[in-house]
Scaffold this motif. Structure first.
Motif, short mmCIF file in Angstrom:
data_model
loop_
_atom_site.label_atom_id
_atom_site.label_comp_id
_atom_site.label_asym_id
_atom_site.label_seq_id
_atom_site.Cartn_x
_atom_site.Cartn_y
_atom_site.Cartn_z
N LEU A 71 42.22 49.03 48.67
CA LEU A 71 41.58 49.60 47.47
C LEU A 71 41.06 51.00 47.76
O LEU A 71 41.15 51.89 46.91
N SER A 75 42.43 54.29 45.87
CA SER A 75 41.51 55.14 45.11
C SER A 75 41.60 56.59 45.56
O SER A 75 41.41 57.52 44.76
N ASP A 79 43.36 58.12 42.49
CA ASP A 79 42.19 58.22 41.63
C ASP A 79 41.26 59.28 42.21
O ASP A 79 41.74 60.26 42.81
N GLY A 83 35.63 53.37 43.32
CA GLY A 83 35.93 52.30 42.39
C GLY A 83 34.65 51.75 41.81
O GLY A 83 33.55 52.04 42.30
N LEU A 91 37.47 44.96 40.14
CA LEU A 91 37.27 46.38 40.46
C LEU A 91 38.07 47.23 39.48
O LEU A 91 39.23 46.92 39.19
N LEU A 93 39.49 51.13 38.43
CA LEU A 93 39.77 52.53 38.72
C LEU A 93 39.74 53.29 37.41
O LEU A 93 40.44 52.93 36.45
#
Length: 550
Positions: A71, A75, A79, A83, A91, A93
């Motif tokens: 994750l 991210s 992203d 998160g 979770l 994003l």
């Protein structure tokens, strides 16, 4: 924790490939917006105020260190390197590019994760107690049963297009930490005199525009009938739930309209066709699910180590505060469960950076058998920490900004993303949370107040669960201006209650003073050892209203 078998992996891999094809066709203009919408929602993809939002499933809140690292990497790559953990133990994003989502889903599949049924009118992620399997007051470990529900509900063809979204929560402890009374279906697992698992089944709870506490549909349901009985409830809802008005489409509206006796009768009538059918659970099915949650190889913690921990706690005030608020007992002597606070003023409640994710993954492997839990209150938990390692863990968490000793206090507030991100929100939530954290930062004051749940939602969808906050804050729109409505007396425990509205709403600048006045009344009126919500229910709304609106 649960690991995918070949069926799980094949299903998720095929789903990723299907969605990549759907996304390619949409971006090429061969799928229209209305055609694409249900397809993206089935894969957890929303279109928010500023960017798409992808909600990633964390079934019953269990997360491995390897998954958390993935994750973090996702991210960073797709992203803005953070998160947001939600009240449903998922979770989110908040800034992925639409065209990158299939690649994100493919990377999630490599670590046994997905976004299936995290949105849309289907059975969502099943939630449970963050201390499942290790709680001292637990009678039945709910995790295998949550896994069986997950397998039953995932891509169930009959329940892919329900009247509205559908949420299930399960507890196996004497204290309800899963808020089962405010879910579409709530399950309390117990053991009968013969030691066999039984379930009390509730239905018709929920928050949103019409908050309600669920009613008991059946008590002492034998374990082997759990899935067939759930199937009967959802079938009744699917047949009779309203589809003409999405604001009146949840099962709580159906239960209220029919009355619990008639609803129960229809469920029993439906169940008669399902009982003892193919979905009846067997000993082997339950045993297989249980095998996925073995007891870790905990080393023995001696009496000397326990005594040294107690001495440190008595001599180090800062450590003692952390233990008192962020550490809870464990079913195994010499071990504790530790809550990692995700409430700090520089980040929104529930937010965690990619660097923090990586660091926490390391801590989970060093102190917790590589396992983490996500809580309903938007924090993280390490479930198996020996007491002789608590001091080192505390220091490591302090360096990460996650040792804030305020779990369960006013500062441990629940907060949805609100108008900063969500296109449905009427007002921003995060600035209110930050303003309250600034105003009420004194630890001695927070400790003097005692346990207090403060929940903030940016709209009536109640993603911040404001209805069941001891103090709830709801963002409302008044002629294009952001205002905030306050409610008091809500709770989500065994005595679940929907809060009552204090009165007319307030502007954002007034909120710290409003909450301060509410707290003043509590401090003045409380009896010895009386917590906020009990004082409210004893003295009623009037003293609070008079003080705030004087």
């Amino acid at each position: 924790m649960y690991r995918y078998d070949t069926y799980d992996q094949t299903l998720v891999d095929e789903r990723v490939a299907q969605f990549k094809d759907q996304m390619d066709r949409y971006l090429a203009g061969r799928l229209g917006e209305e055609e694409f919408r249900p397809l993206r929602l089935q894969n957890g993809l929303y279109i928010q105020r500023h960017a798409p939002m992808l909600r990633i499933a964390i079934p019953y809140g269990m997360l491995s260190a390897a998954q958390l690292r993935s994750l973090a990497a996702i991210s960073r790559r797709y992203d803005r390197a953070y998160g947001h953990f939600t009240t449903r133990q998922n979770l989110q994003l908040n800034w992925p590019k639409l065209e990158d989502v299939p690649a994100i889903l493919a990377e999630l599949a490599q670590v046994e994760m997905h976004a299936i049924q995290t949105s849309g009118n289907c059975i969502r992620n099943t939630t449970t107690d963050q201390f499942a399997g290790i709680a001292q007051d637990e009678t039945v470990d709910p995790r295998p049963w949550c896994e069986l529900i997950r397998q039953w509900s995932t891509l169930h063809p009959e329940f892919a297009y329900l009247p509205r979204k559908f949420k299930i929560a399960v507890t196996g402890a004497s204290a309800d930490r899963a808020a089962i009374q405010v879910h579409d279906i709530g399950l309390r697992l117990t053991r009968g005199e013969d030691g066999r698992v039984k379930a009390t089944v509730l239905a018709g709870g929920g928050l949103g525009r019409t908050p309600m506490v669920g009613d008991v549909v059946r008590e002492d349901l034998d374990w082997q009938h759990l899935l067939t009985y759930l199937d009967a409830i959802v079938r009744v809802y699917n047949q009779w739930g309203r589809r003409d008005n999405k604001y009146k489409a949840r099962i709580k509206i159906l239960v209220k309209a029919l009355g619990i006796e008639e609803f129960r009768r229809r469920v029993e009538e439906e169940w008669a066709h399902l009982k003892d059918g193919p979905e009846t659970l067997t000993d082997s099915a339950v045993a297989k699910a249980t095998e996925y949650f073995p007891e870790p190889a905990r080393r023995a913690v001696g009496e000397d180590a326990i005594a040294a921990y107690e001495t440190l706690r008595s001599e180090n005030r800062a450590f003692a505060r952390f233990v008192t608020n962020n550490v809870v007992g464990h079913k195994v002597p010499g071990y504790k469960a530790v809550t990692l606070s995700l409430k700090r003023r520089e980040l929104a409640p529930g937010d965690v950076t990619a660097d923090q994710m990586d660091a926490v993954a390391d801590l989970a492997e060093e102190y917790g058998f590589g396992e983490l839990r996500v809580t309903h209150e938007q924090n993280l938990v390490l479930s198996d920490v020996p007491v002789d390692q608590l001091e080192n863990l505390w220091k490591a968490l302090d360096a990460l900004g996650m040792a804030n000793p305020t779990v369960g206090t006013l500062a441990d507030m629940i907060c949805c993303p609100g108008g900063d991100f969500c296109s449905l929100a009427n007002a921003k939530s995060i600035p209110i949370a930050q303003a309250l954290q600034d105003r009420f930062e004194d630890l001695d004051f927070l400790y003097d107040l005692g346990p207090l749940d403060l929940n903030i939602s940016g709209c009536m969808n109640a993603c911040g669960h404001h209805h069941v906050g001891n103090i709830g804050i709801l963002g409302v729109d008044k002629k294009g201006q952001e205002f905030y409505q306050v409610s008091l007396g809500g709770r989500s425990d065994d005595n679940a209650t929907i809060g009552k509205i204090l009165g007319p709403s307030f502007n954002a600048e007034d909120m710290p003073n409003v909450i301060d006045k509410v707290l003043q009344v509590y401090v003045e009126q409380r009896l010895e050892d009386e917590v906020f919500v009990d004082t409210y229910h004893r003295i009623g709304m009037k003293p609070f209203k008079e003080r705030v609106y004087a």
